[in-house]
Every structure is written in C-alpha cells, then in structure tokens.
Write a protein that holds these residues in place. Structure first.
Motif: not given
Lengths: 134, 167
Positions: B1-28
C-alpha cells in the motif's frame, strides 16, 4: 520540517529562545549526533527512523520583547514574548521561509515547555522545528 | 500500500467506513510507516477536538463567543469567576443586561473580518491562534501527553518547503 525552539531564562525578565530545525525521514542512516538530547523525544512523538539537524539558532530578549533567529537558508523564526501571568509566557512564533509563513502561532506556555512545529515536506523528509522557552 | 491510499483509508477508518480487511491492511501500513502513523495520530486527535466541540453547536452566537473568550482566559491563566445571583437583581436590570448582551453580539459580528481571527481557539489549552500562508494546507494542533509538547503540524499537498539554497 520540524522546528524546535528553546527559550531559557538567564534573568527573571529575560528569555532565551533556541530553535533547531530538523529533517526527519525513514532513511536507513544514523541520526545526527547533535540531536542526541532531543532525538528520543522526537522519536516518541513522531516515530521517524532518522533525524538530521539542518539549522539552529538562539537569541535572547527582554520580556516583553522579541528575537529573530536564522535557521539557515531562507528559514527564519521570530519569537515575540510577553508575560502571561501565573509564571507563564505568551509566545508568538512565526516560522517563515522567505516571506511565506510556514506556521504562525500564539500560545501560552511555562518556561521550558517544548513547542514543536512541523509538517512541510522537503523531498521525502519532513521539516520539524523544536523550540523551548525557558 | 502506498501512502496516498493509506491517507484515504485513514479518513474512511475514522468515519468507521473502512471494511475490516482493508483496516487490517491499513494497520500493517501504519506499523511500517512512521509518517503515516504520525498523520493518523494527528488526524485522530484533531477528530477528538472536533467531536468535543460538536456539543456547542446548539449554543447561541453570543454564548459561543463568550465560551471562546473563556477558553482563551483559561489558556492564559487569567480566568476569574464570581458568583452571580439573578434573584437579587430587579427584572428590569436583567432585561437591560440581556439587551446589552444581544447588542454586544450584533456589534461583535459586525466587526470587519480583519478584526476576527479565524484560527483562534485550537481547542488545546494555551494555544490561542494558529495560521499558515501555505495554500490548501490543514493545520492540526495537539498536545503530546508523553512529552508535554504542543505540536503544531501542517498537512497538505502544497505544504512543501524549498531547501535548495539551504546551507
């Protein structure tokens, strides 16, 4: 870019401001030995792998008063300090690159409390200024 | 995962709109990337500040102005409170006082824009204003409890500096 500044008092009505500008990155190389004192604190806050000092400056001023520090290149830091009562100081900090203010902030802090400004990118590194007013 | 995608997913995660598998990738990714970890921490703390302030939305404009001024006084250590006993005052005095407050509120909002600090009140005790000249930049202020440091952080694609002639 991170800018760290220290203000230390020599006399009751004086303040001494010291600032260190740092390039933080995740390159695999050892950190700058000159940052040995503050690197653990930076690592705790930011988690970057390596920190390189890119400039520093210090200055003293009376209270109220102001001092201007050159951090190298076009980077300067102006600190305007006044008494805020309750043994605290009101510190107006303006960190500039040329005429552009990277960050302009006013806050009330006790002498010695750390202030950290940062965020602007320089390539893959992040600029940080560490600043303390004592 | 690149940092640009991570930033988008961080935003979704803060709104509780990121699915669990992607959340796991983001945490990694956050575990391996200090820059994104720092940004995620700052955004999370910024979100907390916003959520803390959300309860003030039902305040009147004048009450909000007074709350901001009170916060500033608290931040500078100048706060002083005195008991007020409305029952001791004639009703006319109370009505007059309310009218004066309303007039003061109208006057305050009629002030020219340059007299108002749009960035005043960061929500962090002691921080009275934060501004930047960098375009499209977002400022985040938080207190790092471990070191007692106030951190002012500027984010944004244009938040870059030139060190070309930096010695």
């Amino acid at each position: 870019m991170i800018v760290l500044a220290n203000v230390s008092s020599v006399f009751a009505d004086d303040a001494n401001v010291s600032a260190t500008m740092i390039l933080a990155s995740n390159e695999d190389k050892p950190s700058d030995k000159r940052l040995k004192q503050i690197e653990p604190k930076l690592r705790k806050i930011f988690g970057f792998k390596t920190y390189q000092q890119s400039g520093s400056g210090s200055g003293r001023c009376s209270i109220p008063g102001e001092t201007k520090l050159s951090l190298g290149g076009k980077f300067k830091l102006m600190a305007k300090i006044e008494d805020a009562g309750d043994k605290k100081l009101r510190v107006h900090i303006r960190w500039t690159e040329g005429k552009k203010a990277m960050i302009d902030t006013t806050m009330v802090r006790r002498r010695g409390d750390p202030i950290i400004l940062g965020g602007p990118m320089q390539g893959d590194a992040t600029l940080i200024v560490s600043l303390t007013v004592k | 995962m690149n940092c640009s995608k991570a930033k988008k997913w961080m935003s979704l995660a803060m709104d509780n709109e990121l699915d669990p598998s992607r959340r796991s990738d983001l945490e990694s990714h956050l575990a391996d990337c200090p820059a994104c970890r720092t940004q995620n921490q700052a955004w999370s703390q910024f979100g907390e500040v916003l959520r803390e302030g959300a309860g003030e939305n039902d305040m009147t404009a004048e009450a909000m102005r007074q709350a901001v001024q009170r916060d500033i006084r608290v931040g500078t250590g100048h706060v002083q409170t005195a008991p007020v006993w409305p029952g001791l005052f004639p009703r006319a005095v109370i009505v007059t006082g309310c009218l004066a407050l309303i007039c003061a509120g109208v006057f305050w909002f009629a002030l020219p824009a340059e007299n108002m600090n749009n960035d005043a009140g960061s929500g962090i005790a002691g921080v009275e204003s934060v501004e930047t000249d960098l375009s499209d930049a977002t400022l985040v202020v938080y207190k790092d409890e471990a070191t007692d440091a106030i951190v002012v952080w500027v984010f944004g694609d244009n938040a870059s500096a030139s060190l070309n002639d930096h010695s």
